[in-house]
Design a protein around this motif. Structure first.
Motif, PDB file in Angstrom:
ATOM      1  N   UNK A  13       0.828  -1.211   0.000  1.00  0.00           N
ATOM      2  CA  UNK A  13       0.000   0.000   0.000  1.00  0.00           C
ATOM      3  C   UNK A  13       0.863   1.262   0.000  1.00  0.00           C
ATOM      4  N   UNK A  14       1.968   1.231   0.735  1.00  0.00           N
ATOM      5  CA  UNK A  14       2.819   2.405   0.821  1.00  0.00           C
ATOM      6  C   UNK A  14       3.634   2.633  -0.455  1.00  0.00           C
ATOM      7  N   UNK A  15       3.971   1.565  -1.131  1.00  0.00           N
ATOM      8  CA  UNK A  15       4.831   1.694  -2.307  1.00  0.00           C
ATOM      9  C   UNK A  15       4.065   1.949  -3.596  1.00  0.00           C
ATOM     10  N   UNK A  16       2.798   1.570  -3.637  1.00  0.00           N
ATOM     11  CA  UNK A  16       2.013   1.686  -4.871  1.00  0.00           C
ATOM     12  C   UNK A  16       0.871   2.670  -4.702  1.00  0.00           C
ATOM     13  N   UNK A  17       0.641   3.497  -5.713  1.00  0.00           N
ATOM     14  CA  UNK A  17      -0.473   4.431  -5.698  1.00  0.00           C
ATOM     15  C   UNK A  17      -1.617   3.887  -6.551  1.00  0.00           C
ATOM     16  N   UNK A  18      -2.728   4.606  -6.548  1.00  0.00           N
ATOM     17  CA  UNK A  18      -3.873   4.206  -7.357  1.00  0.00           C
ATOM     18  C   UNK A  18      -4.562   2.982  -6.800  1.00  0.00           C
ATOM     19  N   UNK A  19      -5.315   2.300  -7.662  1.00  0.00           N
ATOM     20  CA  UNK A  19      -6.087   1.137  -7.230  1.00  0.00           C
ATOM     21  C   UNK A  19      -5.220  -0.032  -6.774  1.00  0.00           C
ATOM     22  N   UNK A  20      -4.010  -0.258  -7.342  1.00  0.00           N
ATOM     23  CA  UNK A  20      -3.160  -1.327  -6.782  1.00  0.00           C
ATOM     24  C   UNK A  20      -2.826  -1.091  -5.312  1.00  0.00           C
ATOM     25  N   UNK A  21      -2.527   0.168  -4.948  1.00  0.00           N
ATOM     26  CA  UNK A  21      -2.270   0.478  -3.549  1.00  0.00           C
ATOM     27  C   UNK A  21      -3.475   0.211  -2.683  1.00  0.00           C
ATOM     28  N   UNK A  22      -4.660   0.595  -3.173  1.00  0.00           N
ATOM     29  CA  UNK A  22      -5.893   0.336  -2.432  1.00  0.00           C
ATOM     30  C   UNK A  22      -6.094  -1.168  -2.234  1.00  0.00           C
ATOM     31  N   UNK A  23      -5.809  -1.959  -3.274  1.00  0.00           N
ATOM     32  CA  UNK A  23      -5.968  -3.412  -3.170  1.00  0.00           C
ATOM     33  C   UNK A  23      -5.064  -3.990  -2.090  1.00  0.00           C
ATOM     34  N   UNK A  24      -3.839  -3.483  -1.991  1.00  0.00           N
ATOM     35  CA  UNK A  24      -2.949  -3.947  -0.931  1.00  0.00           C
ATOM     36  C   UNK A  24      -3.465  -3.540   0.445  1.00  0.00           C
ATOM     37  N   UNK A  25      -4.020  -2.328   0.565  1.00  0.00           N
ATOM     38  CA  UNK A  25      -4.586  -1.896   1.844  1.00  0.00           C
ATOM     39  C   UNK A  25      -5.729  -2.809   2.272  1.00  0.00           C
ATOM     40  N   UNK A  26      -6.580  -3.174   1.329  1.00  0.00           N
ATOM     41  CA  UNK A  26      -7.699  -4.059   1.622  1.00  0.00           C
ATOM     42  C   UNK A  26      -7.189  -5.445   2.042  1.00  0.00           C
ATOM     43  N   UNK A  27      -6.153  -5.934   1.372  1.00  0.00           N
ATOM     44  CA  UNK A  27      -5.557  -7.219   1.738  1.00  0.00           C
ATOM     45  C   UNK A  27      -5.001  -7.166   3.153  1.00  0.00           C
ATOM     46  N   UNK A  28      -4.310  -6.075   3.471  1.00  0.00           N
ATOM     47  CA  UNK A  28      -3.789  -5.916   4.822  1.00  0.00           C
ATOM     48  C   UNK A  28      -4.906  -5.977   5.851  1.00  0.00           C
ATOM     49  N   UNK A  29      -6.003  -5.269   5.583  1.00  0.00           N
ATOM     50  CA  UNK A  29      -7.125  -5.241   6.507  1.00  0.00           C
ATOM     51  C   UNK A  29      -7.694  -6.642   6.731  1.00  0.00           C
ATOM     52  N   UNK A  30      -7.777  -7.434   5.660  1.00  0.00           N
ATOM     53  CA  UNK A  30      -8.320  -8.784   5.772  1.00  0.00           C
ATOM     54  C   UNK A  30      -7.479  -9.641   6.721  1.00  0.00           C
ATOM     55  N   UNK A  31      -6.184  -9.663   6.511  1.00  0.00           N
ATOM     56  CA  UNK A  31      -5.340 -10.533   7.332  1.00  0.00           C
ATOM     57  C   UNK A  31      -5.132  -9.962   8.735  1.00  0.00           C
ATOM     58  N   UNK A  32      -5.198  -8.642   8.882  1.00  0.00           N
ATOM     59  CA  UNK A  32      -5.175  -8.063  10.221  1.00  0.00           C
ATOM     60  C   UNK A  32      -6.425  -8.481  10.991  1.00  0.00           C
TER      61      UNK A  32
END
Length: 388
Positions: A292-311
């Protein structure tokens, strides 16, 4: 199992009550990030104020956890839970009466104290209301409600509730908060009593318990990731020129935790009290946050959502351990110690990140600090004395 067990309330009804109680352990907190732009404009909040609006209640979860343990001993788990819900409802709604940042934070702190008492009350109540084979299901059920509260508070506030209240953040707080009083009333209904009542007068956690400290740091890492990212999401997206994605990002970011809780409803009996799922969820959540920190746009958002799931998966695995490993009396104490450590860290780490962002003028600095702390806690999972 104790003789003469009272059982005059169906399991489904108990699980429903646990779910609604869990809902109000997060819904009032996660309304704040969605409302923060409107509140900041009216009350002139700084970045540190905006972070504290979400993380101050988290700090109260730490300060009030020991009070929750004491109230459980004095009043019983059910009565402590009912009292806490009333405080949550009134404190959360009262935030809509605030006209200064100080008053707003005072009411937020009061609400957080109520939630703090709820957190050890629910694990202590499970062995009283459910048979040993259903405790894992009960944990997954109220955690599903808790994470659904995160989703509804953060994901539905702007697109659904705000239009219904005439875009009034004050009325929106009341609409979300006051129904908790009905849940408190419904909690008086069950008449169930499995297991022997604890006669212990001890309410302070055992400070030399290594499991409590390990779980506390793991909880601090995953809670910092989730609450910190929620708190600074608007600021990060605004800095990236992506503020128009805020509604959608918050919606899916918090929906991911609901998905995690649904998965745990199915997998709780296999994953709870096992080390491998803890290690995997901790490692993946940190790696996804880096994306999420390294990528902008929708790819970054997708990583943020993935983080939230496993958290979310990690959170449930941690919270589910005390009632699995301890009896009713000790489960509340172990949970209280776990929450005290974890939520103290989950308050200070994002708050320090906000201060760093104010000093540097870079909103991403806050989230980088949160990631660094979460990464440090991952090796602790390797030292848990649980079966793989």
């Amino acid at each position: 199992m104790a003789q003469g067990v009272k059982n005059r309330f169906p399991d489904l009804g108990v699980l429903a009550l646990l779910w609604f109680a869990g809902l109000y352990m997060r819904l009032p907190i996660l309304v704040a990030p969605a409302l923060s732009p409107a509140i900041a404009d009216e009350l002139a909040l700084s970045q540190t104020h905006i972070g504290a609006l979400t993380t101050l209640p988290v700090f109260m979860l730490a300060l009030g956890a020991l009070m929750g343990s004491l109230l459980i001993m004095r009043l019983g788990a059910r009565n402590a839970l009912i009292l806490a819900l009333v405080v949550v409802a009134l404190g959360s709604a009262a935030r809509g009466l605030a006209h200064t940042p100080t008053t707003l934070l005072v009411f937020s702190g009061l609400m957080g104290l109520g939630i703090a008492v709820m957190q050890p009350s629910l694990p202590a109540l499970l062995p009283r209301w459910l048979t040993p084979t259903r405790i894992a299901l009960g944990t997954a059920c109220y955690m599903n409600g808790m994470l659904m509260g995160e989703f509804t508070g953060a994901g539905l506030t702007l697109p659904v509730i705000m239009p219904l209240t005439g875009d009034s953040w004050r009325a929106t707080l009341a609409v979300w908060s006051l129904p908790a009083l009905l849940v408190a009333l419904a909690l008086t209904l069950p008449r169930r009593d499995y297991g022997e009542k604890s006669t212990s007068t001890q309410w302070l956690p055992e400070l030399r318990d290594p499991l409590m400290w390990k779980l506390g740091f793991l909880l601090g890492g995953t809670a910092s990731l989730f609450f910190g990212t929620n708190a600074y999401m608007a600021s990060v997206l605004e800095q990236r020129g992506e503020i128009e994605r805020l509604d959608t990002t918050l919606f899916f970011f918090n929906l991911a935790q609901v998905g995690a809780s649904l998965l745990m409803l199915v997998m709780a009996h296999r994953w709870v009290a096992r080390r491998s799922p803890v290690i995997a969820s901790a490692g993946i959540s940190v790696a996804a946050m880096l994306g999420f920190l390294l990528l902008e746009g929708w790819p970054g958002v997708a990583f943020a959502v993935t983080m939230s799931f496993f958290a979310g998966v990690l959170l449930i695995l941690i919270v589910a351990l005390p009632p699995q490993l301890a009896d009713s009396g000790h489960a509340g104490r172990l949970s209280a110690g776990n929450f005290t450590i974890g939520y103290t860290l989950a308050f200070f780490v994002p708050l320090l990140g906000g201060a760093l962002a104010d000093v540097t003028g870079n909103s991403l600095a806050a989230v980088w600090l949160i990631l660094a702390f979460a990464a440090i806690t991952v090796p602790i999972a390797l030292r848990l004395k649980l079966p793989d």
